[in-house]
Enzyme design. Structure first.
Site, PDB file in Angstrom:
ATOM      1  N   VAL A  14      30.787  52.387  -7.835  1.00  0.00           N
ATOM      2  CA  VAL A  14      32.216  52.162  -8.082  1.00  0.00           C
ATOM      3  C   VAL A  14      33.000  53.455  -7.910  1.00  0.00           C
ATOM      4  O   VAL A  14      34.108  53.460  -7.357  1.00  0.00           O
ATOM      5  CB  VAL A  14      32.433  51.567  -9.491  1.00  0.00           C
ATOM      6  CG1 VAL A  14      33.923  51.427  -9.794  1.00  0.00           C
ATOM      7  CG2 VAL A  14      31.742  50.218  -9.615  1.00  0.00           C
ATOM      8  N   ILE A 136      39.402  41.286 -11.024  1.00  0.00           N
ATOM      9  CA  ILE A 136      40.365  40.291 -11.529  1.00  0.00           C
ATOM     10  C   ILE A 136      41.236  40.932 -12.601  1.00  0.00           C
ATOM     11  O   ILE A 136      40.699  41.523 -13.535  1.00  0.00           O
ATOM     12  CB  ILE A 136      39.646  39.078 -12.153  1.00  0.00           C
ATOM     13  CG1 ILE A 136      38.518  38.569 -11.264  1.00  0.00           C
ATOM     14  CG2 ILE A 136      40.637  37.973 -12.477  1.00  0.00           C
ATOM     15  CD1 ILE A 136      37.588  37.569 -11.963  1.00  0.00           C
ATOM     16  N   LYS A 205      31.139  41.685 -22.278  1.00  0.00           N
ATOM     17  CA  LYS A 205      32.463  41.293 -21.792  1.00  0.00           C
ATOM     18  C   LYS A 205      33.132  40.316 -22.750  1.00  0.00           C
ATOM     19  O   LYS A 205      34.335  40.386 -22.989  1.00  0.00           O
ATOM     20  CB  LYS A 205      32.335  40.707 -20.388  1.00  0.00           C
ATOM     21  CG  LYS A 205      31.927  41.783 -19.364  1.00  0.00           C
ATOM     22  CD  LYS A 205      31.343  41.182 -18.099  1.00  0.00           C
ATOM     23  CE  LYS A 205      30.952  42.272 -17.103  1.00  0.00           C
ATOM     24  NZ  LYS A 205      30.092  41.738 -16.011  1.00  0.00           N
TER      25      LYS A 205
END
Lengths: 439, 439
Positions: A14, A136, A205
């Site tokens: 990332v 998202i 999460k």
């Protein structure tokens, strides 16, 4: 106008995406954002790793102090991962007066309360859009976009590895082991897949999303977690015959008396369920608010550029001052919310799918059915195929679905069924999750 | 801490929802938001209308001046609708030093440039989350959440009335007229349905969404708009046989040479298309970014409480100062973006569905096929059912789908086919929209 300096810590998958967006595609940020934003440091312990992006000389270092002591660097991006070194790095950055952007769900799920409090003491903020749902815009949609709502429930497919494996098992008729190997080969699963397939990553999460959705201080240890390791292709096929698909769901529900049910487990959902068509490595989260009704957010929940997209969005949000105000003004993070009561998983009521291997002899199923009845579990459908002529096994699979039943009763009933001495292997139990009613 | 006063102008359907959230359910805002937010004025021209919410004595007035001259009222919510009176009201509020929250897509699509400039001159902001996609946090997801992306395309079902009608036609086998009557009876369509079914409302939303997604100054008049009024049940059924569902799509695409294609029209999409399962009055928008890939946002695009949810989210965003910074710092609104070149609809290439009524005589279809060939239109499938024995009509429907063809060629070919003197009514033409390729 001042230019705001940014430092990146951890230049793996990332991190390289972030470098790409902030250096190679820097023009788009300077076109879209009035504030100047400049990547000044890339800190990584491995200076020699092969990377897909060019990092200008002098920017790359293995010394965090370069970043900490640079007054022009006001934003630190933590992409180290894990909960030990990363925690220490975040605390050091906050103490040095940097705002922090992180994608580290494990860190926030376990140590959110402490880190948010440290940020508040330092007058800084922590932004974490990239921690859930990859690219998202999920975190900000829930905490800012739905703020006028009392959120009733959220249902998410938030782990791309598990979703890829389950999709491949059904689509390709593969066993769990073979689908897992495929996921590793394609880069959808880590070498050590445990964190993903055990459900722990989904639970991290869920802790973050349920916290901001319900405005509660989630205790990570109170989340019930089951992974997909034991899922058998036989059950996916049997579910398919009944009109179900199997997904690993992260579920947060506001229940009566202001208790909450937080859980991660494989679930059968109907093909018409809003999450049934979320396939491959995609993620999606349904959020039900009492004003807005059903909302759903869908996209790539992981991967270099999608996650980098969320990281850079947070950098912009911090740079223009919005993340700081959100952090300060919205009382939705662990350190400023109250802990709550949890509904024990035993008290949760839902429908169930069972597969029992029973000998093909008269009276056996009657004994099993009697146990279910005695525990107030009403059967909704029973499906026993005629054994194939060639079948050598003495036992046949009986697939049963139930009406709504209490999980505690189901557990007791299955234990009793196992002890009857008639089932030839432990009963399979998959929870059925119905579409949430909107208002 | 200062309490921030809010005034509401227009207390119709959505306005009453806002009152409900800001008065009856005020506790949740004060629990979640540190800043104090207080509704102080409700301005409506009709003081005697029956309303579903109690408005405290002294708060309701038909005189805008009450709001304008109240220094404690720093946020004005415009829910009057339309583009004339509403425009004047917004300008007056800005001049009086109020930030403005609005759900008025027509106003922003037509006069956005002027209003944003006026706000900037006054040092104020305009927030408009509720203008597109009702309660879905769509505007902020695109402009803040996806800011690190160059957006490639967006595809939206953004009008609940049209989607309800199209869903009802297919599900209930209803004609357009009957489905429209049903939508009116159920409150999904206005007494005058023109703005919705003509595609104009979708085009308003497309203008706003494409503006912030692409960072361009959209010229509303350059959007190609076709509505659903001419959609025939026959074609929905024929499409269904071919595996398509029909949706009114709002489409924005970045095309080569930095031109843009902006259009609203009915489209056949495959049943596996991400928007194919968006039914009834729900809305959904797919956005494709070059970093994030495919994202999709789904929810209730209209209605009292969903839209009020977005309005109140904006009020909070303005109150805590974020909306102002977003407005000032992100260069994504018409008045600070450049106008762009548009790809003429004639140059857009896609697949097509045609239904032609032709006499059941030898050689007729050969003549039609010849015309298509001469215009470089290659047929992908041809479907002519045998006429029913009882059929009295001399002509039979021939359903044709094409490979990718240029729209200009299609228009010319259909005009020529019509002039051949063999088709017994004008050819039906529905565009086929394929799933966008992600990266």
């Amino acid at each position: 106008m001042d230019t705001i300096g940014v430092g990146l810590i951890g230049c793996g998958t990332v991190g390289q995406g972030v470098v790409s967006l902030m250096l190679e595609r820097r023009d788009r940020l300077s076109r879209k954002v009035a504030a100047g934003i400049e990547l000044r440091h890339v800190i990584d312990k491995d200076l020699r790793a092969r990377r897909d992006v060019d990092i200008p000389k002098g920017m790359l270092s293995d010394d965090l102090a370069c970043l900490l002591k640079d007054d022009q660097t006001r934003i630190a991006i933590e992409l180290v991962g894990g909960t030990t070194v990363a925690k220490d790095i975040v605390l050091q950055c906050l103490e040095a007066g940097k705002d922090v952007v992180t994608a580290n769900k494990a860190l926030l799920a376990h140590h959110g309360r402490e880190l948010y409090a440290a940020a508040r003491r330092a007058g800084r903020c922590i932004a974490f859009e990239a921690s859930c749902g990859g690219g998202i815009p999920l975190v900000e949609s829930i905490r800012r976009g739905l703020i006028a709502n009392e959120v009733q429930a959220l249902y998410g497919i938030v782990n791309g590895t598990c979703n890829y494996i389950l999709t491949q098992m059904v689509a390709g008729g593969k066993t769990y082991a073979s689908a897992l190997a495929d996921a590793k080969a394609k880069g959808y699963a880590e070498a050590d897949e445990t964190l993903d397939v055990s459900g722990a990553d989904s639970a991290h999460k869920l802790a973050i999303l349920a916290g901001i959705a319900f405005g509660i201080d989630v205790d990570f240890d109170r989340i019930t977690v089951e992974g997909i390791q034991a899922i058998d292709l036989t059950d996916l096929k049997a579910g398919q015959e009944l009109g179900y698909v199997c997904k690993l769901l992260a579920i947060g529900q506001r229940r009566k008396n202001n208790t909450f049910s937080l859980r991660v487990h494989p679930a059968f959902i109907r093909r018409s369920h809003p999450l049934a068509n979320v396939n491959r490595s995609f993620n999606a989260v349904s959020v039900y608010g009492d004003a807005v009704g059903h909302t759903l957010f869908y996209g790539r929940g992981a991967g270099r550029m999608p996650t980098a997209s969320a990281v850079v969005a947070d950098v912009v949000d911090v740079a223009i001052g919005n993340a700081g105000r959100t952090f300060e003004q919205l009382r939705l993070l662990n350190d400023v919310c109250e802990p709550v009561a949890y509904m024990p998983i035993e008290d949760v009521e839902k429908r169930y799918y069972f597969r029992l291997m029973v000998p093909d002899r008269p009276g056996v199923f009657a004994r099993i059915a009697h146990v279910f009845g005695a525990h107030d579990i009403s059967l909704s459908a029973i499906n026993q195929h005629e054994p194939e002529a060639s079948a050598e096994s003495e036992s046949v699979p009986v697939v049963v679905t139930t009406h709504v039943a209490r999980e505690g009763n189901v557990r007791q009933a299955l234990a009793e069924v196992s002890s009857l001495g008639v089932v030839t292997c432990p009963p399979v139990c998959i929870r059925v999750v119905e579409e949430h009613e909107e208002f």
